[in-house]
Motif scaffolding. Structure first.
Motif, PDB file in Angstrom:
ATOM      1  N   GLU A  18     -17.549  -3.147 -20.270  1.00  0.00           N
ATOM      2  CA  GLU A  18     -18.230  -3.752 -18.449  1.00  0.00           C
ATOM      3  C   GLU A  18     -19.595  -2.508 -18.866  1.00  0.00           C
ATOM      4  O   GLU A  18     -19.566  -0.815 -18.496  1.00  0.00           O
ATOM      5  CB  GLU A  18     -18.071  -3.468 -16.818  1.00  0.00           C
ATOM      6  N   VAL A  64     -24.380  -3.631 -14.925  1.00  0.00           N
ATOM      7  CA  VAL A  64     -25.179  -3.242 -14.016  1.00  0.00           C
ATOM      8  C   VAL A  64     -26.026  -2.265 -14.051  1.00  0.00           C
ATOM      9  O   VAL A  64     -25.598  -0.697 -15.459  1.00  0.00           O
ATOM     10  CB  VAL A  64     -23.870  -2.491 -12.817  1.00  0.00           C
ATOM     11  N   LEU A  89     -25.939  -2.613  -5.070  1.00  0.00           N
ATOM     12  CA  LEU A  89     -25.298  -2.538  -5.252  1.00  0.00           C
ATOM     13  C   LEU A  89     -24.298  -1.551  -3.897  1.00  0.00           C
ATOM     14  O   LEU A  89     -25.148  -0.185  -4.264  1.00  0.00           O
ATOM     15  CB  LEU A  89     -24.301  -2.665  -5.973  1.00  0.00           C
ATOM     16  N   CYS A  92     -20.758   1.494  -7.518  1.00  0.00           N
ATOM     17  CA  CYS A  92     -19.906   0.843  -8.390  1.00  0.00           C
ATOM     18  C   CYS A  92     -19.103   1.669  -9.223  1.00  0.00           C
ATOM     19  O   CYS A  92     -18.763   2.811  -9.928  1.00  0.00           O
ATOM     20  CB  CYS A  92     -21.303   0.199  -9.234  1.00  0.00           C
ATOM     21  N   HIS A  94     -16.714   1.519 -11.643  1.00  0.00           N
ATOM     22  CA  HIS A  94     -17.116   1.523 -13.593  1.00  0.00           C
ATOM     23  C   HIS A  94     -18.724   2.036 -14.188  1.00  0.00           C
ATOM     24  O   HIS A  94     -18.763   2.807 -14.451  1.00  0.00           O
ATOM     25  CB  HIS A  94     -17.678   0.269 -14.310  1.00  0.00           C
ATOM     26  N   ASN A 166     -17.669  -2.041  -2.137  1.00  0.00           N
ATOM     27  CA  ASN A 166     -18.111  -3.474  -2.136  1.00  0.00           C
ATOM     28  C   ASN A 166     -17.724  -4.229  -1.014  1.00  0.00           C
ATOM     29  O   ASN A 166     -16.087  -3.930  -1.254  1.00  0.00           O
ATOM     30  CB  ASN A 166     -18.607  -4.314  -3.388  1.00  0.00           C
ATOM     31  N   HIS A 212     -17.672  -9.936  -3.335  1.00  0.00           N
ATOM     32  CA  HIS A 212     -17.129 -10.142  -4.874  1.00  0.00           C
ATOM     33  C   HIS A 212     -15.457 -10.844  -4.691  1.00  0.00           C
ATOM     34  O   HIS A 212     -15.170 -10.771  -3.243  1.00  0.00           O
ATOM     35  CB  HIS A 212     -15.840  -8.378  -5.449  1.00  0.00           C
ATOM     36  N   CYS A 232     -18.255 -10.761 -10.076  1.00  0.00           N
ATOM     37  CA  CYS A 232     -19.484 -10.433  -9.550  1.00  0.00           C
ATOM     38  C   CYS A 232     -20.368 -10.961  -8.869  1.00  0.00           C
ATOM     39  O   CYS A 232     -20.372 -12.043  -9.014  1.00  0.00           O
ATOM     40  CB  CYS A 232     -20.138  -9.226 -10.001  1.00  0.00           C
ATOM     41  N   SER A 240     -14.115  -4.601 -16.733  1.00  0.00           N
ATOM     42  CA  SER A 240     -13.582  -3.578 -16.666  1.00  0.00           C
ATOM     43  C   SER A 240     -12.386  -3.392 -15.837  1.00  0.00           C
ATOM     44  O   SER A 240     -12.794  -5.323 -14.860  1.00  0.00           O
ATOM     45  CB  SER A 240     -14.670  -2.357 -16.074  1.00  0.00           C
ATOM     46  N   CYS A 242     -12.990  -3.020 -12.770  1.00  0.00           N
ATOM     47  CA  CYS A 242     -13.778  -3.405 -11.749  1.00  0.00           C
ATOM     48  C   CYS A 242     -13.080  -1.563 -10.265  1.00  0.00           C
ATOM     49  O   CYS A 242     -12.385  -2.100  -9.546  1.00  0.00           O
ATOM     50  CB  CYS A 242     -13.349  -4.029 -10.181  1.00  0.00           C
ATOM     51  N   THR A 244     -14.612  -0.751  -7.681  1.00  0.00           N
ATOM     52  CA  THR A 244     -14.130  -0.512  -6.001  1.00  0.00           C
ATOM     53  C   THR A 244     -13.295  -2.152  -5.742  1.00  0.00           C
ATOM     54  O   THR A 244     -12.736  -1.710  -4.868  1.00  0.00           O
ATOM     55  CB  THR A 244     -16.202  -0.977  -5.590  1.00  0.00           C
TER      56      THR A 244
HETATM   57  O1  PYC Z   1     -16.836  -1.358 -10.818  1.00  0.00           O
HETATM   58  O2  PYC Z   1     -16.802  -0.945  -9.289  1.00  0.00           O
HETATM   59  C1  PYC Z   1     -16.536  -1.768 -10.325  1.00  0.00           C
HETATM   60  C2  PYC Z   1     -17.974  -2.560 -10.307  1.00  0.00           C
HETATM   61  C3  PYC Z   1     -18.422  -3.532  -9.437  1.00  0.00           C
HETATM   62  C4  PYC Z   1     -19.084  -4.627  -9.758  1.00  0.00           C
HETATM   63  C5  PYC Z   1     -19.310  -4.815 -10.905  1.00  0.00           C
HETATM   64  N1  PYC Z   1     -18.172  -3.384 -11.239  1.00  0.00           N
END
Ligand code: PYC
Length: 317
Positions: A18, A64, A89, A92, A94, A166, A212, A232, A240, A242, A244
């Protein structure tokens, strides 16, 4: 706010596939003060900078962005505002891992523990090795358990609503297998669920939009605990696991008594990349998730804005 394309310097990394685009120079000057106020100024006066960084042709929907800022809290090594193709956001996971690996690549932080200021709170980070980073996310919690929603074309779907930096809706039982071959169909299902939540006025705390959607299936390898698919806010799926989203998952597992303190939970993403997560308790029935992942720097970009370019700030969609 004017943008001087030639002054911009970004470094790109990916965390489990990601991407994170860290703006290290030439970003909008948002002044000082609390980070949430600076986000509002970004939104009001420099949103074209966000689209310039992430929209096509310079970017694409999965990236991102992360704007490096001066922290308002002097105990923090840096502050960062995360943004995507749709907006801004709170946190985040990642992205934070990517930011720390990039700062290490630039020689700006040493191995060990540091604090990172984000719009939703301070996150402790640890640079374990040049590419391996741990984050201790903001306190995370489950707001509501097993909330049902009628989804057109799918039927009744149940899921938990949880905060991990998030807002997430974590679907109890995925309507279709969570495998990479189904990415397009999973995206469609998750989008329908998100629209149905909006239509039913099902929100996070204080009416916050649940932007999300997370679905789960069995992992592809036996030492992992779960594989997820995360939609997302801008419609892209998270390559990834994610950060969050994994935090929200841990909050639900902890609330259900299904994961004990400090026991590792290996979360696989839809493409097979992984985070190792665990948690410690926090006040008010919340947890502090620790997420460990790897990020790799893969590029550095300088931008050009030629006179007459019909899309100087990217293609608005
Ligand atoms: O890894 O928290 C994360 C994330 C949020 C949106 C994309 N990645």
């Amino acid at each position: 706010m004017n943008v001087d394309a030639a002054a911009i310097r970004v470094i790109d990394s990916h965390t489990g596939g990601e991407p994170t685009r860290l703006v290290v120079e030439g970003g909008p000057d948002l002044g000082g003060g609390p980070l949430p106020q600076r986000v509002e100024r970004f939104r009001r006066e420099a949103d074209h900078f966000r689209t310039m960084m992430l929209a096509e042709p310079r970017g694409f929907d999965a990236i991102v962005g992360a704007l490096l800022c001066e922290p308002s809290d002097p105990s923090c090594a840096a502050a960062v505002i995360f943004f995507n193709n749709r907006g801004y956001l709170g946190m985040c996971g990642h992205g934070a891992i990517g930011v720390v690996a990039t700062l290490a690549f630039m020689g700006r932080i040493a191995p060990g523990r540091h604090l990172l200021e984000t719009p939703v709170g301070i996150v402790a980070v640890e640079l374990i090795s040049p590419n391996r980073v741990a984050i201790e996310n903001v306190p995370s919690y489950r707001l509501r358990k097993s909330v049902s929603v009628e989804v057109p074309g799918i039927g009744t779907v149940r899921g938990d609503i949880a905060w991990g930096g998030n807002w997430f809706y974590l679907v109890e039982s995925s309507p279709l297998p969570v495998v990479a071959e189904n990415i397009d169909r999973l995206s469609d299902v998750a989008l329908r669920i998100r629209k149905a939540l909006v239509a039913a006025n099902i929100t996070g705390a204080d009416g916050a939009e649940i932007d999300h959607i997370e679905l789960f299936g069995p992992p592809s390898v036996s030492d992992a605990h779960s594989r997820n698919f995360v939609l997302c806010p801008g419609g892209a799926y998270d390559r990834s696991p994610c950060g969050t989203g994994t935090s929200a998952k841990l909050a639900c597992l902890a609330a259900d008594g299904k994961l004990a303190l400090e026991v590792p939970w290996i979360q696989e993403s839809i493409i097979g990349s992984r985070f190792t997560a665990s948690y410690r308790p926090a006040d008010d029935n919340r947890i502090v998730p620790r997420i460990v992942g790897e990020a790799y720097v893969y590029g550095e970009t300088r931008f050009i804005a030629q006179p007459g370019d019909p899309f100087p700030y990217g293609i608005a969609t």
